[in-house]
Design a protein around this motif. Structure first.
Motif, mmCIF file in Angstrom:
data_model
loop_
_atom_site.group_PDB
_atom_site.id
_atom_site.type_symbol
_atom_site.label_atom_id
_atom_site.label_comp_id
_atom_site.label_asym_id
_atom_site.label_seq_id
_atom_site.Cartn_x
_atom_site.Cartn_y
_atom_site.Cartn_z
ATOM 1 N N THR A 106 -0.047 -58.201 15.940
ATOM 2 C CA THR A 106 -0.498 -56.874 16.339
ATOM 3 C C THR A 106 -1.721 -56.904 17.252
ATOM 4 O O THR A 106 -2.140 -55.862 17.765
ATOM 5 C CB THR A 106 -0.817 -56.034 15.093
ATOM 6 O OG1 THR A 106 -1.533 -56.846 14.142
ATOM 7 C CG2 THR A 106 0.466 -55.541 14.430
ATOM 8 N N PRO A 127 4.441 -55.510 11.924
ATOM 9 C CA PRO A 127 4.470 -54.761 13.181
ATOM 10 C C PRO A 127 5.272 -53.463 13.087
ATOM 11 O O PRO A 127 4.942 -52.481 13.760
ATOM 12 C CB PRO A 127 5.126 -55.747 14.161
ATOM 13 C CG PRO A 127 4.828 -57.080 13.594
ATOM 14 C CD PRO A 127 4.911 -56.900 12.105
ATOM 15 N N LYS A 175 3.909 -50.946 22.479
ATOM 16 C CA LYS A 175 3.497 -49.588 22.078
ATOM 17 C C LYS A 175 3.451 -48.640 23.267
ATOM 18 O O LYS A 175 3.923 -47.497 23.187
ATOM 19 C CB LYS A 175 2.116 -49.629 21.409
ATOM 20 C CG LYS A 175 2.105 -50.210 20.019
ATOM 21 C CD LYS A 175 0.816 -49.890 19.287
ATOM 22 C CE LYS A 175 -0.387 -50.512 19.967
ATOM 23 N NZ LYS A 175 -1.646 -50.256 19.212
ATOM 24 N N TYR A 220 15.114 -50.534 14.918
ATOM 25 C CA TYR A 220 14.119 -51.604 15.096
ATOM 26 C C TYR A 220 14.709 -52.862 14.484
ATOM 27 O O TYR A 220 15.086 -52.862 13.303
ATOM 28 C CB TYR A 220 12.822 -51.199 14.392
ATOM 29 C CG TYR A 220 11.776 -52.277 14.185
ATOM 30 C CD1 TYR A 220 10.696 -52.395 15.051
ATOM 31 C CD2 TYR A 220 11.841 -53.143 13.085
ATOM 32 C CE1 TYR A 220 9.713 -53.364 14.834
ATOM 33 C CE2 TYR A 220 10.868 -54.110 12.871
ATOM 34 C CZ TYR A 220 9.807 -54.217 13.743
ATOM 35 O OH TYR A 220 8.835 -55.162 13.528
ATOM 36 N N LEU A 247 3.713 -49.890 14.044
ATOM 37 C CA LEU A 247 4.288 -49.024 15.074
ATOM 38 C C LEU A 247 4.744 -47.675 14.535
ATOM 39 O O LEU A 247 4.573 -46.645 15.201
ATOM 40 C CB LEU A 247 5.480 -49.722 15.736
ATOM 41 C CG LEU A 247 5.185 -50.909 16.654
ATOM 42 C CD1 LEU A 247 6.487 -51.614 17.031
ATOM 43 C CD2 LEU A 247 4.442 -50.455 17.907
ATOM 44 N N PHE A 248 5.320 -47.677 13.329
ATOM 45 C CA PHE A 248 6.025 -46.477 12.862
ATOM 46 C C PHE A 248 5.572 -45.954 11.497
ATOM 47 O O PHE A 248 6.070 -44.929 11.030
ATOM 48 C CB PHE A 248 7.537 -46.764 12.792
ATOM 49 C CG PHE A 248 8.105 -47.289 14.075
ATOM 50 C CD1 PHE A 248 8.183 -46.491 15.201
ATOM 51 C CD2 PHE A 248 8.565 -48.594 14.159
ATOM 52 C CE1 PHE A 248 8.707 -46.974 16.388
ATOM 53 C CE2 PHE A 248 9.097 -49.098 15.346
ATOM 54 C CZ PHE A 248 9.171 -48.278 16.461
ATOM 55 N N PHE A 264 1.892 -56.895 22.365
ATOM 56 C CA PHE A 264 2.170 -55.871 21.356
ATOM 57 C C PHE A 264 1.721 -54.506 21.868
ATOM 58 O O PHE A 264 2.401 -53.497 21.660
ATOM 59 C CB PHE A 264 1.476 -56.197 20.035
ATOM 60 C CG PHE A 264 1.775 -55.202 18.940
ATOM 61 C CD1 PHE A 264 2.990 -55.218 18.294
ATOM 62 C CD2 PHE A 264 0.841 -54.244 18.573
ATOM 63 C CE1 PHE A 264 3.284 -54.288 17.286
ATOM 64 C CE2 PHE A 264 1.118 -53.323 17.568
ATOM 65 C CZ PHE A 264 2.343 -53.348 16.924
ATOM 66 N N ASN A 265 0.584 -54.480 22.547
ATOM 67 C CA ASN A 265 0.123 -53.222 23.149
ATOM 68 C C ASN A 265 1.094 -52.736 24.215
ATOM 69 O O ASN A 265 1.312 -51.524 24.366
ATOM 70 C CB ASN A 265 -1.268 -53.399 23.742
ATOM 71 C CG ASN A 265 -2.340 -53.565 22.685
ATOM 72 O OD1 ASN A 265 -2.231 -53.012 21.593
ATOM 73 N ND2 ASN A 265 -3.369 -54.335 22.982
ATOM 74 N N LEU A 300 7.121 -47.508 24.531
ATOM 75 C CA LEU A 300 8.131 -46.959 23.635
ATOM 76 C C LEU A 300 8.759 -45.679 24.180
ATOM 77 O O LEU A 300 9.967 -45.451 24.030
ATOM 78 C CB LEU A 300 7.527 -46.684 22.250
ATOM 79 C CG LEU A 300 7.382 -47.877 21.308
ATOM 80 C CD1 LEU A 300 6.670 -47.462 20.035
ATOM 81 C CD2 LEU A 300 8.750 -48.489 20.976
#
Length: 327
Positions: A124, A187, A133, A145, A191-192, A129-130, A136
């Motif tokens: 993360t 992760p 995000k 996912y 994210l969710f 990873f950014n 998305l």
């Protein structure tokens, strides 16, 4: 300068130290091990003179400020709590602890002793990873996912010879779900958020832990699927599927080779350059959290650690994986 002590003298500690030494504010200062021989051998590789075999003496030493903990999972809570009571900031390897109850005790200890506590989940913190995000929205509403991380353990060869090493011991809170599956699930929670329902299945080994398994996490508008193994390899990528396209990820734990594949077949590379040893980013973030006077990391928050551990707890209940630490 933040002076570090370490608990754990295995390869993952070597990787952490190799990455952290690139940070100007990092200094390696001390080693704790249960045996003096291992402590001195590990310290000698880095020209460090301070070694300890007594946990309380280590925790209350004034020779360092923070501790990286990479002992077996079953000892994470004990080691972290002791060090925090000694006034040390603590970063603990994933999975954070054996269960959610231990995580909650660790957080309370951090609060009462006014020290930083962070889970060392590197994924993360990596730049890609950014990018996931940030992109998305391009794939439209997320509908699935899929995180895939299957990594054959060299220790499994010994297991098949009748030698059960730490990786496959339930008394150390180990197994595929805890060691590998957490890379898929953390992760997802980051994210969710927390899923509404968790289902799991696994191939259980005679030692009492899972060799491989899968988790289905149900959200209101999509589901998350985690596939993990310590007894097989996989060459399949991971992906986040949306109604307009998919974000496809090569090596999931490091977020390598990230691209968007749209419905019309067009592809967009959204990867950015990252350091090869991605543990650098978690080490840097931990040090910055300490220097900013914060107890909780802004990325690997306590809430994310608790929610992820609750998913792991539910999955373990589904497959019948029980640790001595649960009692």
């Amino acid at each position: 300068m933040i002076r570090f002590g370490v608990i754990g003298t295995n390869w993952i500690t070597d990787r952490f130290l190799t990455s952290a030494k690139e940070i100007a504010d990092f200094q390696f200062a001390a080693v704790y091990s249960r045996t003096e021989e291992k402590a001195k051998e590990f310290a000698g590789k880095y020209d460090v003179n301070s070694t300890y075999t007594d946990l309380e003496e280590f925790a209350h030493s004034d020779g360092f400020d923070a501790v990286y903990i990479a002992s077996p999972t079953a000892f994470h809570a004990e080691h972290a709590i002791a060090c925090m009571k000694g006034g040390k900031h603590v970063i603990v390897e994933k999975p954070f602890a054996s269960n959610a109850g231990e995580v909650e005790k660790m957080i309370e200890t951090a609060k009462s002793n006014n020290v930083t506590l962070m889970e060392a989940m590197k994924t993360t913190h990596v730049p890609n990873f950014n990018k996931v995000k940030e992109n998305l929205e391009k794939i439209g509403p997320v509908r699935r996912y899929i995180a895939n991380f299957c990594q054959y353990s060299s220790r499994y060869d010994k297991y098949k010879e009748g030698i059960v090493l730490n990786a496959f011991k339930p008394e150390l809170s180990n197994g595929s779900l805890m060691d590998i599956g957490v890379y898929c699930l953390y992760p997802m929670v980051a994210l969710f958020g927390a899923p509404e329902k968790v289902q799991a299945s696994a191939y259980m080994l005679d030692s009492g832990v899972d060799g491989q398994g899968s988790v289905i996490a149900q959200y209101s508008e999509f589901n998350g699927i985690a596939m993990f193994s310590k007894i097989t390899n996989s060459v399949l990528p991971s992906e986040i599927q949306g109604e307009k396209g998919s974000i496809v990820i090569g090596k999931f734990s490091d977020m390598v080779d990230v691209k968007i594949v749209y419905h019309d077949g067009n592809e967009e590379n959204i990867s950015v350059e990252q350091k090869e040893n991605t543990m650098y980013y978690e080490a840097l973030s931990f040090i910055e959290t300490i220097k900013n006077g914060k107890l909780e990391n802004k990325v690997n928050t306590w809430e994310r650690s608790i929610e992820t551990m609750k998913v792991l707890d539910k999955a373990r209940a589904e497959i019948g994986l029980v640790f001595p630490a649960d009692k």
